[in-house]
Scaffold this active site. Structure first.
Site, PDB file in Angstrom:
ATOM      1  CB  SER A  15     -46.414 -10.280 -12.217  1.00 29.93           C
ATOM      2  OG  SER A  15     -45.208 -10.971 -12.174  1.00 29.93           O
TER       3      SER A  15
ATOM      4  CD  GLU B  72     -28.624 -18.483  -7.951  1.00 33.79           C
ATOM      5  OE1 GLU B  72     -29.612 -17.769  -8.218  1.00 33.79           O
ATOM      6  OE2 GLU B  72     -28.649 -19.728  -8.026  1.00 33.79           O
TER       7      GLU B  72
ATOM      8  CE1 TYR C  33     -40.252  -1.417  -8.157  1.00 37.50           C
ATOM      9  CE2 TYR C  33     -38.685  -2.869  -7.086  1.00 37.50           C
ATOM     10  CZ  TYR C  33     -39.617  -1.871  -7.013  1.00 37.50           C
ATOM     11  OH  TYR C  33     -39.901  -1.327  -5.793  1.00 37.50           O
ATOM     12  CB  SER C  34     -37.424  -6.750 -14.359  1.00 40.24           C
ATOM     13  OG  SER C  34     -37.434  -7.263 -13.063  1.00 40.24           O
TER      14      SER C  34
ATOM     15  CD  GLN D 246     -41.906  -5.404  -8.358  1.00 40.13           C
ATOM     16  OE1 GLN D 246     -41.832  -6.540  -8.820  1.00 40.13           O
ATOM     17  NE2 GLN D 246     -41.463  -5.122  -7.148  1.00 40.13           N
TER      18      GLN D 246
ATOM     19  CD  GLU E 114     -41.278  -8.854  -5.422  1.00 36.99           C
ATOM     20  OE1 GLU E 114     -40.742  -7.743  -5.559  1.00 36.99           O
ATOM     21  OE2 GLU E 114     -41.531  -9.618  -6.373  1.00 36.99           O
TER      22      GLU E 114
HETATM   23  C1  FAD Z   1     -42.690 -15.225 -11.750  1.00 40.53           C
HETATM   24  C2  FAD Z   1     -41.941 -13.945 -11.865  1.00 40.53           C
HETATM   25  C3  FAD Z   1     -42.591 -12.763 -11.618  1.00 40.53           C
HETATM   26  C4  FAD Z   1     -41.919 -11.541 -11.760  1.00 40.53           C
HETATM   27  N1  FAD Z   1     -42.627 -10.391 -11.581  1.00 40.53           N
HETATM   28  C5  FAD Z   1     -42.007  -9.215 -11.795  1.00 40.53           C
HETATM   29  C6  FAD Z   1     -42.744  -8.012 -11.707  1.00 40.53           C
HETATM   30  O1  FAD Z   1     -43.950  -8.002 -11.447  1.00 40.53           O
HETATM   31  N2  FAD Z   1     -42.123  -6.844 -11.934  1.00 40.53           N
HETATM   32  C7  FAD Z   1     -40.794  -6.805 -12.211  1.00 40.53           C
HETATM   33  O2  FAD Z   1     -40.278  -5.715 -12.379  1.00 40.53           O
HETATM   34  N3  FAD Z   1     -40.049  -7.925 -12.323  1.00 40.53           N
HETATM   35  C8  FAD Z   1     -40.638  -9.140 -12.132  1.00 40.53           C
HETATM   36  N4  FAD Z   1     -39.903 -10.297 -12.255  1.00 40.53           N
HETATM   37  C9  FAD Z   1     -38.497 -10.217 -12.666  1.00 40.53           C
HETATM   38  C10 FAD Z   1     -37.506 -10.717 -11.628  1.00 40.53           C
HETATM   39  O3  FAD Z   1     -37.346  -9.777 -10.610  1.00 40.53           O
HETATM   40  C11 FAD Z   1     -36.191 -11.015 -12.391  1.00 40.53           C
HETATM   41  O4  FAD Z   1     -36.433 -12.086 -13.241  1.00 40.53           O
HETATM   42  C12 FAD Z   1     -35.082 -11.361 -11.436  1.00 40.53           C
HETATM   43  O5  FAD Z   1     -34.685 -10.256 -10.665  1.00 40.53           O
HETATM   44  C13 FAD Z   1     -33.863 -11.926 -12.189  1.00 40.53           C
HETATM   45  O6  FAD Z   1     -33.462 -11.114 -13.248  1.00 40.53           O
HETATM   46  P1  FAD Z   1     -33.200 -11.739 -14.704  1.00 40.53           P
HETATM   47  O7  FAD Z   1     -34.387 -12.527 -15.057  1.00 40.53           O
HETATM   48  O8  FAD Z   1     -32.790 -10.648 -15.594  1.00 40.53           O
HETATM   49  O9  FAD Z   1     -32.007 -12.746 -14.509  1.00 40.53           O
HETATM   50  P2  FAD Z   1     -30.457 -12.377 -14.442  1.00 40.53           P
HETATM   51  O10 FAD Z   1     -30.249 -11.248 -13.522  1.00 40.53           O
HETATM   52  O11 FAD Z   1     -29.921 -12.253 -15.811  1.00 40.53           O
HETATM   53  O12 FAD Z   1     -29.878 -13.673 -13.745  1.00 40.53           O
HETATM   54  C14 FAD Z   1     -29.480 -14.863 -14.457  1.00 40.53           C
HETATM   55  C15 FAD Z   1     -28.781 -15.798 -13.481  1.00 40.53           C
HETATM   56  O13 FAD Z   1     -27.579 -15.165 -13.006  1.00 40.53           O
HETATM   57  C16 FAD Z   1     -27.563 -15.145 -11.601  1.00 40.53           C
HETATM   58  N5  FAD Z   1     -26.890 -13.938 -11.119  1.00 40.53           N
HETATM   59  C17 FAD Z   1     -27.072 -12.666 -11.526  1.00 40.53           C
HETATM   60  N6  FAD Z   1     -26.323 -11.823 -10.800  1.00 40.53           N
HETATM   61  C18 FAD Z   1     -25.617 -12.573  -9.935  1.00 40.53           C
HETATM   62  C19 FAD Z   1     -24.665 -12.299  -8.910  1.00 40.53           C
HETATM   63  N7  FAD Z   1     -24.279 -11.044  -8.627  1.00 40.53           N
HETATM   64  N8  FAD Z   1     -24.174 -13.327  -8.211  1.00 40.53           N
HETATM   65  C20 FAD Z   1     -24.566 -14.616  -8.468  1.00 40.53           C
HETATM   66  N9  FAD Z   1     -25.445 -14.928  -9.406  1.00 40.53           N
HETATM   67  C21 FAD Z   1     -25.985 -13.926 -10.135  1.00 40.53           C
HETATM   68  C22 FAD Z   1     -29.024 -15.165 -11.205  1.00 40.53           C
HETATM   69  O14 FAD Z   1     -29.196 -15.658  -9.891  1.00 40.53           O
HETATM   70  C23 FAD Z   1     -29.603 -16.092 -12.235  1.00 40.53           C
HETATM   71  O15 FAD Z   1     -29.404 -17.412 -11.828  1.00 40.53           O
HETATM   72  C24 FAD Z   1     -40.560 -11.515 -12.122  1.00 40.53           C
HETATM   73  C25 FAD Z   1     -39.893 -12.711 -12.354  1.00 40.53           C
HETATM   74  C26 FAD Z   1     -40.561 -13.921 -12.239  1.00 40.53           C
HETATM   75  C27 FAD Z   1     -39.825 -15.191 -12.525  1.00 40.53           C
END
Ligand code: FAD
Lengths: 381, 401
Positions: B167, B383, B134-135, B132, B251
């Site tokens: 991942s 969150e 996305y991020s 995937q 998912e």
């Molecule tokens: C094990 C694992 C597998 C993954 N696999 C994939 C994958 O295969 N493909 C892919 O594309 N992505 C993947 N991801 C990425 C995952 O989707 C992101 O890590 C996740 O969406 C959070 O984004 P970030 O890490 O940038 O954190 P941030 O968005 O920067 O968040 C940091 C903190 O701020 C909080 N926060 C952010 N916005 C808000 C809000 N509006 N209100 C309250 N709190 C908020 C969050 O909850 C978090 O605690 C994976 C992540 C993990 C941990």
């Protein structure tokens, strides 16, 4: 219990209908605010006997009582549908004393004669029952009020007292747990009209009604034993399992109502020119209450279903339901007060009654930690 | 007996006859437990490979997909029966992973017939593994902020930019990617499309990221003038956001469910650790406070299982309740509680990283405990889930932006 073996946790169409009608009637006729009125007017009964009989006429009081004894012959699950709704408005009518304690004791252990003489009156709303027993949550260091027995053959003489016996001030029959031998106890059916019995009303913070029951050399016979001699403890354990599940159903309804009131307030109350429900700090806490209620609902329905269909699972699931419902109701009530701000701690607002009842229900039929301990034992660790 | 009950008997018989005995009781049978496949797969477990082959032949790796797409043409209800029967004896899925659980169902809904014919049978047979995309570094929770550019050049899109947290990209063959096709759209959600890319395409570089657990399932995926045929666009250009959300829905529900494993399994696992590390006095775990925590976990696990069952039952009866949103939040927290408790129980024996003085189970457990911190982040953080429930289920007003 593996996934597909979970019996249905859904209400069928008739149960949904029952739930809706009960909700409407109760909302209209039995709002929680009645608790304040009963308290402030010093009402001698503390609930409405008229409403109780009216619900009996609708078949709700005798839902689970077999048809042979004038009831509807449905399941405990059906009864829980009504209990949940009664919990929404914290009804002080004698659901717990009469239906969850007295009736279950008769159904599980009563003789044919006892059932015949009492259950039809329960189903028609005429008879109130109660049980005086050892509350598991009583502190172990405190002397427990107890009833002693002098036995001569088939005759027993009971002396002693039981406190906080629910609805004993109006009960037609009270069952009293008494020590009949070293380590053995027996449940006796007592007629409070007898001169050797005195009943003193007690006032609790949560609006449920209770009394101290004193027995002075009260003579009873073998016919007055519910269940078997020295079998009181194990009968009571089964009764309390059912009572825990029924109380949990009431707590579920009460948690739902406290949460619904809070949700409405979050949408309507404005500060900083916006509804307070737009603040994320409150939103996330509201979601937590919502998720706990969802988990509680599943546990309560599963336990109620087990009483009708899977008796071997009852102790485990009853402990689960009582424990989780206790925590959820308390959480829902505490969060309700906090999110209402100052008005939440005034007597004028109903939410305080939910908080008081939440604590009282938490302490009744064993606390969550006692149920966890039992759960561990049941799972062999 | 209803049609479905008759089918259950048949499914039970077939699964018990065909699932190799050594696999029984080894798995929670979730969508991410089984043969992951793909061209880079080095699976050596002969029982699992045999199970895979039998599953494929029967069409039961993707039971509800049509035969043309590698499935068995069964109903969703029948598919649920098959999975619950696998779960009942604890065998893995014959083929597992994102292709079946997340991407496939969405391609089925939004893809063209040609795209389905090209990709679905390979997913169902475990020949191609998907990841995937996305991020991005600046698009996590705020996914719609993604920047990876896709510019049209004749019959091609040219991709430039970076994905992160992909991942298993290093084990995968294809990636479904969210890309920005219209940088000037009036809302950032509007200029996004879904594009599929073969990871062998020149210009794609995959670099692994090490996690606190010592595992390295994550990658950064770089796109440098990567040319992808326009035929790899799923759905309409600039309308990819809806598809992206649909995939996230799959998912979340599968993360929630995969945590559940077998009913009671978390409690059994923690009790076994307690017997090993704390010992038993008079039939009870020696430390009464930890015993109480185990019971609390066991109760919560049971309530969670019952809730999953209730949600499934109400979906079958046609009235899905809002409780579905609960599963990701509660399930991920439950998983963390379980590992935290297991670590407290192990005491000093849980401190090992590798080498002498620590047993294999404890070393493995420590790594799983570290891995479990990710469950409340992946697939949309707790969150973000709470924001969603707050808005869509509780109907609370959105905050000031
Ligand atoms: C094990 C694992 C597998 C993954 N696999 C994939 C994958 O295969 N493909 C892919 O594309 N992505 C993947 N991801 C990425 C995952 O989707 C992101 O890590 C996740 O969406 C959070 O984004 P970030 O890490 O940038 O954190 P941030 O968005 O920067 O968040 C940091 C903190 O701020 C909080 N926060 C952010 N916005 C808000 C809000 N509006 N209100 C309250 N709190 C908020 C969050 O909850 C978090 O605690 C994976 C992540 C993990 C941990």
């Amino acid at each position: 219990m593996s996934g597909h073996e979970v019996p249905s946790l859904l209400l069928d169409d008739e149960q949904k209908m029952l739930s809706r009608t009960a909700r409407e009637l109760i909302r209209e006729r039995a709002p929680a605010a009645r608790l304040r009125a009963f308290r402030d007017t010093g009402d001698p009964v503390g609930f409405s006997g008229e409403l109780w009989r009216e619900m009996a006429d609708l078949g709700w009081i005798g839902l689970q009582i077999p048809e042979a004894y004038g009831g509807m012959g449905l399941g405990f699950f059906d009864l829980c549908v009504v209990l949940e709704q009664s919990g929404r408005e914290l009804m002080p009518e004698p659901f717990v004393s009469t239906l969850l304690l007295g009736t279950q004791a008769l159904l599980l252990g009563g003789s044919e004669a006892q059932r015949k003489s009492l259950l039809p009156g329960v189903a028609s709303g005429e008879i109130v029952l109660s049980i005086g027993y050892d509350e598991p949550s009583a502190p172990p260091g405190m002397p427990r009020p107890a009833v002693a027995v002098e036995r001569s053959g088939d005759r027993f003489e009971l002396s002693g007292e039981r406190a906080q016996v629910l609805d004993a001030h109006v009960a037609d029959r009270i069952m009293v747990l008494a020590a009949t031998s070293e380590g053995g106890s027996t449940l006796f059916l007592v007629d409070p009209a007898r001169a050797e019995v005195s009943v003193t009303r007690q006032h609790r913070m949560d609006g449920l009604n209770a009394a101290i029951v004193r027995l002075e050399r009260l003579r009873v016979g073998a016919d007055d034993i519910v269940g078997v001699l020295d079998g009181g403890a194990s009968l009571l354990e089964s009764v309390l399992d059912r009572a825990s599940v029924g109380l949990a159903a009431q707590m579920l309804g009460a948690s739902e109502q406290a949460f619904a009131d809070t949700l409405a307030y979050l949408k309507e109350r404005e500060q900083f020119d916006v509804p307070i429900g737009s603040f994320q700090a409150l939103q996330h806490r509201a979601v937590s209450v919502f998720t706990e209620i969802a988990l509680t609902r599943s546990a309560v329905l599963a336990a109620a279903r087990a009483i009708d269909e899977k008796p071997a699972e009852v102790p485990r699931l009853a402990s689960l339901a009582k424990s989780i419902a206790s925590e959820t109701f308390l959480l829902s009530a505490k969060e309700a007060i906090q999110m209402h701000g100052g008005i939440g701690v005034t007597d004028e607002h109903d939410i305080g009654f939910y908080f008081k009842r939440a604590h009282a229900a938490y302490m009744t039929f064993g606390t969550p930690s006692q149920h966890r301990q039992r759960w561990a034992e049941l799972h062999d660790y | 007996m209803s049609g479905l009950e008759a089918f259950r008997k048949e499914a039970r018989a077939w699964i018990r006859e065909n699932a190799p005995r050594p696999l029984w009781g080894t798995s929670g049978s979730g969508p991410f437990e089984g043969y992951f496949g793909g061209r880079k797969c080095e699976e050596r477990d002969l029982d699992l490979l045999l199970w895979r082959d039998r599953g494929i032949e029967k069409g039961w790796t993707a039971p509800s997909w049509s035969k043309e797409y590698g499935g068995a043409g069964l109903s969703r209800a029948q598919e649920d029966v098959i999975h619950s029967e696998m779960k009942a004896i604890g065998v893995p899925r014959p083929v597992a992973g994102q292709g079946l659980a997340m991407f496939g169902p969405v391609l089925l809904e939004y893809g063209t017939h040609a795209q389905k014919l090209e990709h679905l049978p390979k997913i169902a047979r475990g020949e191609v593994r998907w990841c995937q995309g996305y991020s991005e570094p600046n698009a996590g929770s705020d996914l719609a902020n993604l920047q990876l550019k896709a510019e049209r050049d004749g019959d091609w899109y040219v991709l430039n930019g970076q994905k992160i947290w992909t991942s298993h990209a290093h084990l995968s063959d294809w990636i479904y990617c969210l890309v920005r096709t219209d940088p000037s759209a009036r809302k950032k959600q509007l200029g996004i499309s879904v594009v599929l890319a073969d990871l062998e395409t020149p210009g794609i570089t995959v670099r692994r990221i090490d996690l606190i657990s010592g595992y390295s399932p994550f990658c950064e995926t770089f796109f440098d003038d990567v040319r992808v045929p326009v035929g790899n666009l799923v759905g309409k250009e600039n309308e990819g956001w809806t598809i992206a959300k649909a995939i996230l829905g799959h998912e979340r529900s599968s993360i929630g469910r995969s945590i559940a494993r077998q009913p009671g399994s978390a409690q059994r696992e923690v009790v076994a650790r307690a017997r090993k590390h704390l010992g038993i006095t008079k039939g009870a775990i020696a430390d009464p406070l930890l015993r109480d925590e185990i019971a609390a976990l066991g109760m919560r696990e049971e309530a969670f299982h019952l809730t999953l069952a209730r949600i499934q039952q109400s979906a079958e009866s046609g009235t899905p309740g809002p409780e579905g949103s609960v599963t990701k939040i509660v399930g991920s927290e439950l998983k963390q509680q379980r590992y935290e408790l297991g670590m407290k129980i192990a005491g000093m024996q849980g401190l090992g990283w590798e080498g002498p003085g620590f047993d294999e189970d404890d070393l493995q457990y420590t790594r799983e405990w570290l891995r479990s911190r990710a469950t409340t982040i992946e697939g949309g953080s707790s969150e973000i889930q709470k924001n969603i429930v707050s808005k869509h289920v509780l109907g609370l007003p959105e905050g000031k932006k």
